[in-house]
Design a protein around this motif. Structure first.
Motif, PDB file in Angstrom:
ATOM      1  N   TYR A  64       0.841  -1.198   0.000  1.00  0.00           N
ATOM      2  CA  TYR A  64       0.000   0.000   0.000  1.00  0.00           C
ATOM      3  C   TYR A  64       0.875   1.246   0.000  1.00  0.00           C
ATOM      4  O   TYR A  64       1.918   1.283   0.653  1.00  0.00           O
ATOM      5  CB  TYR A  64      -0.934   0.023   1.221  1.00  0.00           C
ATOM      6  N   THR A  65       0.438   2.264  -0.734  1.00  0.00           N
ATOM      7  CA  THR A  65       1.171   3.517  -0.861  1.00  0.00           C
ATOM      8  C   THR A  65       0.334   4.650  -0.285  1.00  0.00           C
ATOM      9  O   THR A  65      -0.858   4.760  -0.570  1.00  0.00           O
ATOM     10  CB  THR A  65       1.475   3.810  -2.347  1.00  0.00           C
ATOM     11  N   GLY A  94      -3.468  -0.465  -5.953  1.00  0.00           N
ATOM     12  CA  GLY A  94      -4.330  -0.716  -7.109  1.00  0.00           C
ATOM     13  C   GLY A  94      -5.706  -0.144  -6.848  1.00  0.00           C
ATOM     14  O   GLY A  94      -5.856   1.023  -6.501  1.00  0.00           O
ATOM     15  N   ASN A  95      -6.736  -0.992  -6.947  1.00  0.00           N
ATOM     16  CA  ASN A  95      -8.116  -0.555  -6.684  1.00  0.00           C
ATOM     17  C   ASN A  95      -8.508  -0.674  -5.219  1.00  0.00           C
ATOM     18  O   ASN A  95      -9.630  -0.333  -4.854  1.00  0.00           O
ATOM     19  CB  ASN A  95      -9.089  -1.368  -7.544  1.00  0.00           C
ATOM     20  N   ASP A  96      -7.624  -1.201  -4.373  1.00  0.00           N
ATOM     21  CA  ASP A  96      -7.911  -1.362  -2.949  1.00  0.00           C
ATOM     22  C   ASP A  96      -7.379  -0.177  -2.155  1.00  0.00           C
ATOM     23  O   ASP A  96      -6.325   0.376  -2.478  1.00  0.00           O
ATOM     24  CB  ASP A  96      -7.269  -2.644  -2.412  1.00  0.00           C
ATOM     25  N   ASP A 135     -20.142  -3.090  -0.260  1.00  0.00           N
ATOM     26  CA  ASP A 135     -19.623  -3.428  -1.589  1.00  0.00           C
ATOM     27  C   ASP A 135     -18.142  -3.102  -1.757  1.00  0.00           C
ATOM     28  O   ASP A 135     -17.444  -3.741  -2.530  1.00  0.00           O
ATOM     29  CB  ASP A 135     -20.418  -2.699  -2.676  1.00  0.00           C
ATOM     30  N   GLU A 136     -17.650  -2.099  -1.039  1.00  0.00           N
ATOM     31  CA  GLU A 136     -16.251  -1.684  -1.164  1.00  0.00           C
ATOM     32  C   GLU A 136     -15.318  -2.449  -0.234  1.00  0.00           C
ATOM     33  O   GLU A 136     -14.102  -2.301  -0.318  1.00  0.00           O
ATOM     34  CB  GLU A 136     -16.100  -0.181  -0.880  1.00  0.00           C
ATOM     35  N   ASN A 152     -11.524   1.653   7.201  1.00  0.00           N
ATOM     36  CA  ASN A 152     -12.107   0.997   6.029  1.00  0.00           C
ATOM     37  C   ASN A 152     -11.000   0.192   5.363  1.00  0.00           C
ATOM     38  O   ASN A 152      -9.901   0.712   5.156  1.00  0.00           O
ATOM     39  CB  ASN A 152     -12.640   2.026   5.033  1.00  0.00           C
ATOM     40  N   ALA A 153     -11.299  -1.053   5.020  1.00  0.00           N
ATOM     41  CA  ALA A 153     -10.316  -1.926   4.375  1.00  0.00           C
ATOM     42  C   ALA A 153     -11.019  -2.739   3.291  1.00  0.00           C
ATOM     43  O   ALA A 153     -12.235  -2.925   3.334  1.00  0.00           O
ATOM     44  CB  ALA A 153      -9.666  -2.842   5.406  1.00  0.00           C
TER      45      ALA A 153
END
Length: 167
Positions: A64-65, A94-96, A135-136, A152-153
């Protein structure tokens, strides 16, 4: 001799330019860490993937950045928390995303905090709080030291990893 003077003049101009830019509070030469605060008591410090936000410390999993442009320090918390402030830090892979928010300015505690309707009371990594899947990914809220912490993860495993590192 004229070439040497010209080179020195250009070098001096470049140094003056960098000095002026680095004097801005929003910009720094330090690529591995960021530290910000404001007069409203907001505090956020990130060194590599170690986060200190409002006195709460977390370690973000590898990959993670830190998304520095999304940092919020001492912002209005919104209509759900009138007269409160919040600080937010986001890490992307990425999308996470992992999003940590701390709301302060009221005396938050688990007896008076009302979580969202779809949250369930749960203990994760020795921390009692309120867990919600959406959903996320997943969200976990808990009250500590008079503040509300929301994480949130993208999935429960990542959430557990962040909470496991909490200090």
């Amino acid at each position: 001799m004229k070439k040497l003077l010209m080179i020195l003049a250009i070098a001096l101009a470049v140094l003056v330019s960098f000095s002026a830019v680095s004097a801005d509070d929003e910009w720094s030469f330090n690529w591995s860490s960021s530290s910000s605060s404001n007069t409203d008591g907001g505090q956020l410090n990130v060194v590599n993937n170690e986060v200190n936000i409002q006195g709460f410390k977390f370690v973000i999993p590898d990959g993670y950045t830190h998304n520095e442009s999304a940092d919020e320090i001492g912002k209005e918390a919104g209509e759900n928390f009138p007269d409160c402030k919040k600080s937010t830090v986001i890490f992307d892979n990425g999308n996470d995303s992992i999003i940590i928010k701390v709301v302060y300015g009221a005396d938050f505690n688990s007896d008076t905090y009302t979580p969202s309707n779809s949250s369930v009371e749960k203990q994760i990594e020795n921390q009692k709080g309120f867990f919600k899947e959406n959903d996320e990914g997943v969200t976990f809220d808990y009250c500590k030291d008079g503040k509300l912490v929301e994480i949130n993860a993208p999935n429960p495993e990542t959430l557990n990893s962040v909470l496991q590192s909490a200090k």
